[in-house]
Design a protein around this motif. Structure first.
Motif, short mmCIF file in Angstrom:
data_model
loop_
_atom_site.label_atom_id
_atom_site.label_comp_id
_atom_site.label_asym_id
_atom_site.label_seq_id
_atom_site.Cartn_x
_atom_site.Cartn_y
_atom_site.Cartn_z
N ALA A 532 0.84 -1.20 0.00
CA ALA A 532 0.00 0.00 0.00
C ALA A 532 0.88 1.26 0.00
O ALA A 532 0.65 2.20 -0.78
N MET A 533 1.91 1.29 0.87
CA MET A 533 2.80 2.46 0.91
C MET A 533 3.53 2.64 -0.42
O MET A 533 3.72 3.78 -0.88
N MET A 534 3.91 1.54 -1.04
CA MET A 534 4.60 1.63 -2.33
C MET A 534 3.70 2.32 -3.37
O MET A 534 4.15 3.21 -4.11
N HIS A 535 2.42 1.93 -3.41
CA HIS A 535 1.50 2.52 -4.39
C HIS A 535 1.22 3.99 -4.07
O HIS A 535 1.14 4.83 -4.99
N TYR A 536 1.08 4.33 -2.77
CA TYR A 536 0.85 5.73 -2.42
C TYR A 536 2.04 6.59 -2.83
O TYR A 536 1.87 7.71 -3.34
N ARG A 537 3.24 6.09 -2.61
CA ARG A 537 4.44 6.84 -3.00
C ARG A 537 4.52 7.00 -4.51
O ARG A 537 4.91 8.06 -5.02
N HIS A 538 4.14 5.94 -5.22
CA HIS A 538 4.13 6.02 -6.68
C HIS A 538 3.12 7.06 -7.14
O HIS A 538 3.38 7.85 -8.06
N ALA A 539 1.94 7.09 -6.50
CA ALA A 539 0.92 8.08 -6.84
C ALA A 539 1.46 9.49 -6.63
O ALA A 539 1.21 10.40 -7.46
N LEU A 540 2.23 9.71 -5.57
CA LEU A 540 2.76 11.05 -5.26
C LEU A 540 3.90 11.43 -6.19
O LEU A 540 4.11 12.63 -6.46
N ARG A 541 4.64 10.46 -6.69
CA ARG A 541 5.67 10.79 -7.71
C ARG A 541 4.99 11.28 -8.98
O ARG A 541 5.51 12.16 -9.66
N LEU A 542 3.84 10.68 -9.30
CA LEU A 542 3.09 11.09 -10.49
C LEU A 542 2.35 12.41 -10.28
O LEU A 542 2.20 13.21 -11.20
N ASP A 543 1.86 12.61 -9.05
CA ASP A 543 1.10 13.82 -8.73
C ASP A 543 1.39 14.23 -7.29
O ASP A 543 0.72 13.76 -6.36
N PRO A 544 2.39 15.10 -7.07
CA PRO A 544 2.77 15.50 -5.71
C PRO A 544 1.66 16.20 -4.94
O PRO A 544 1.76 16.36 -3.71
N SER A 545 0.60 16.63 -5.63
CA SER A 545 -0.49 17.34 -4.95
C SER A 545 -1.68 16.43 -4.63
O SER A 545 -2.75 16.92 -4.29
N HIS A 546 -1.50 15.12 -4.74
CA HIS A 546 -2.60 14.17 -4.49
C HIS A 546 -2.83 14.09 -2.98
O HIS A 546 -2.17 13.35 -2.26
N SER A 547 -3.77 14.88 -2.47
CA SER A 547 -3.95 15.03 -1.02
C SER A 547 -4.35 13.73 -0.33
O SER A 547 -3.89 13.44 0.78
N ASP A 548 -5.20 12.92 -0.98
CA ASP A 548 -5.64 11.67 -0.36
C ASP A 548 -4.48 10.69 -0.23
O ASP A 548 -4.40 9.93 0.75
N ALA A 549 -3.57 10.68 -1.22
CA ALA A 549 -2.39 9.81 -1.13
C ALA A 549 -1.49 10.26 0.02
O ALA A 549 -0.96 9.43 0.78
N HIS A 550 -1.32 11.59 0.17
CA HIS A 550 -0.55 12.12 1.31
C HIS A 550 -1.20 11.68 2.63
O HIS A 550 -0.52 11.23 3.55
#
Length: 606
Positions: A532-550
């Motif tokens: 789960a953490m790996m996917h959240y980090r990947h999401a933030l690399r693609l979109d650093p402003s993804h608030s839900d992933a943060h």
């Protein structure tokens, strides 16, 4: 004596005058009855009396309905029928000429979301595959394939839609229905059952206006007719699924009597659709609905209502022991424990699903299939076609002699251990693209064998079309569809299934931040926290402003004791989230800062 006998005898094979007059009287009587019936039918037609097969469904009515297809005009002035814009949420956009040209074969496919092509769309549904194959395998024939599958449409809505489609010069109907019979709330009163020995006669009578008139006059006077009148309940013009208005499968309760009546209604709808198709000279074929037996657990499992709390507690002890023994590959203990639970209560669907898993693990495939089917049939939230659907289809095919394509057997042949699972299904009922393709070939083969169409039997053309369609698949679009499917499965409490769907989504498109976020959420719900953490980090690399992933990554980091990193991500969630989740993000940040202060009492935090 001989002379007397010779005078009375007549040449062999010739009836006497007495018998001849009886024969003539019977023949003339039959002719007179036929003529009278014909005149009566013609007269009733003139005053607008319809045969019962044309009349509204006696089980349910509809508040209002609008046409699926509306007239549109091309720039050249040609008139087409096209899917109405207000129906595009549940139907594919389809278009065909209002006036069918000579020589064209028009095929309508009808049913629910499988016919539609969910979770994808028309191009990779069995309709899209048929259309693509026909261009190569029947190049000299003009064949239209129109996808009229409606998402969440049950057989009674499919039959209602056919009332419209028979007006559009159909040649062939393909019907795939049976999974959605319990999606909407319906109230059935007692509707008298017709003995099987009289069903053929009853079906014949439904095609006569005189029989319809007699029933119309007599039925309201009888107790059965009064029950019929009560049984017809108004449904909304479009699907109003129980699950759309609830918090999930818990809205369903066990009601075997209502299930039995729904199955009778299903039988009625199939026969009515056969009648309607035949009334306009169209061919019709049915498909046996298949479902994911092996890899989708029941949506809702419940005890016998008479079971005491103490019995429920003991049942659960045996059930949990069986699951643990199965996980430890102790088949003997698993079977003993599940058998002990079954003696207390055999109704919970989850028991039979675990039993199927155990039997499959030890190689007893016949017992496994029986258990998986029982798990499906005991599901209190029945979102798959129940076992009676197959027997009803067999009865209808026997009574009407229409072709049946056995999709259940086809899917079983393609599956591990002969039990349909995630190798041929994307979720509980929606087939993979490959299964849609093979179903399309089976349907075309059935039409060819019945001489409704004429196909070239050339394998290289099949391979050519297959490659072309697969090359044209929009991976990003399909990834988005799988992401949405994962959301739905997670909402329904199917955590493992949601995890599998989310994995397929990121495999199709790893560059979607929302897809990576959804994969992270599904992994978290499946207790795969590192993933789960790996996917959240990947999401933030693609979109650093993804608030839900943060936010979600911060929560996992906090649980892992990484407070400083958690604070960082909660701050980012608050910064980029705006009003979305503001209260949640503020509370998360405050809690993390408090923990950080407790961890480092000499630090100064803001």
């Amino acid at each position: 004596m001989n002379q007397k006998m010779n005078q009375q005898e007549l040449p062999s094979g010739q009836p006497s005058k007495g018998s001849l007059s009886v024969f003539k009287r019977v023949l003339f009587s039959l002719i007179a009855v036929a003529l009278a019936l014909g005149l009566l039918e013609a007269g009733l037609a003139l005053i607008g009396i319809q045969p019962e097969s044309y009349l509204p469904d006696p089980y349910v009515g509809f508040e209002s309905t609008s046409s699926l297809f509306v007239e549109t005009r091309s720039t050249e002035g040609k008139v087409y029928l096209q899917t109405a814009k207000n129906r595009l949420q549940l139907f594919n956009d389809q278009k065909f000429p209002l006036i069918k040209e000579k020589g064209i074969i028009r095929i309508f496919s009808m049913g629910g979301s499988t016919t539609f092509g969910r979770p994808y769309k028309d191009d990779t549904s069995f309709n899209g595959w048929m259309r693509a194959y026909l261009r190569e395998l029947a190049p000299d024939q003009k064949i239209e394939v129109i996808n009229a599958g409606g998402v969440s449409y049950a057989s009674y809505r499919v039959a209602k839609l056919m009332e419209e489609l028979i007006e559009y010069a159909p040649d062939i109907f393909i019907i795939y229905t049976g999974h959605n019979e319990f999606l909407e709330e319906r109230i059935y009163d007692k509707i008298p059952k017709v003995p099987r020995s009289l069903k053929g006669l009853t079906r014949l009578a439904r095609n006569f206006r005189s029989a319809s008139l007699i029933k119309k006059i007599v039925s309201p006077l009888t107790s059965a007719g009064k029950e019929d009148a009560k049984a017809s309940r108004l449904l909304k013009g479009e699907v109003d699924a129980l699950l759309d208005n609830s918090v999930g499968p818990n809205v369903y309760t066990r009601d075997k009597e209502a299930q039995a009546r729904a199955m009778e209604h299903y039988r009625f709808n199939l026969l009515r659709m056969v009648d309607m198709a035949e009334s306009v000279g169209a061919q019709i074929m049915l498909i046996t609905p298949s479902d994911n037996l092996r890899d989708v657990s029941p949506f809702k499992s419940d005890f016998n209502e008479k079971l005491s709390l103490e019995q429920q507690k003991l049942w659960k002890q045996y059930y949990d022991r069986a699951r643990q023994a199965y996980a430890e590959q102790n088949a003997e203990l698993a079977l003993q424990s599940i058998a002990a639970a079954e003696t207390i209560d055999a109704l919970p669907a989850s028991l039979h699903f675990v039993k199927g898993r155990i039997f499959e693990a030890i190689g007893k495939m016949d017992e496994a299939v029986k258990s998986y089917k029982r798990a499906r049939d005991e599901d209190v939230c029945p979102l798959r076609a129940l076992s009676p659907v197959q027997s009803i289809l067999a009865d209808v095919v026997s009574d009407t002699e229409v072709p049946l394509v056995d999709f259940v057997t086809l899917q079983s042949r393609l599956s591990r251990n002969g039990i349909p699972g995630s190798d041929v299904f994307l979720d509980h009922v929606h087939p993979t693209i490959e299964s849609h393709r093979l179903l399309a070939l089976e349907l075309l083969g059935t039409m060819d064998r019945n001489k409704w169409i004429n196909l070239k039997q050339e394998d290289h053309l099949v391979a050519k079309v297959t490659q072309s369609v697969m090359d044209g698949v929009d991976r990003a679009e399909h990834a988005f569809a799988m992401m949405n499917l994962a959301k739905v499965l997670g909402w329904a409490g199917k955590r493992q299934e949601a995890y599998v769907a989310s994995k397929k989504s990121v495999e199709l498109n790893s560059k979607s931040s929302n897809g990576q976020f959804q994969a992270g959420l599904a992994a978290f719900l499946a207790d795969k926290l590192e993933e789960a953490m790996m996917h959240y980090r990947h999401a933030l690399r693609l979109d650093p402003s993804h608030s839900d992933a943060h936010c979600n990554l911060g929560g996992l980091l906090e649980d892992n004791g990484e407070i400083e990193s958690a604070v960082y991500h909660f701050e980012k969630a608050l910064l980029h989230g705006g009003e979305h989740g503001r209260e949640r993000n503020q509370q998360n940040l405050a809690n993390a800062l408090k923990k950080m202060d407790q961890k480092n009492p000499n630090s100064i935090s803001n």
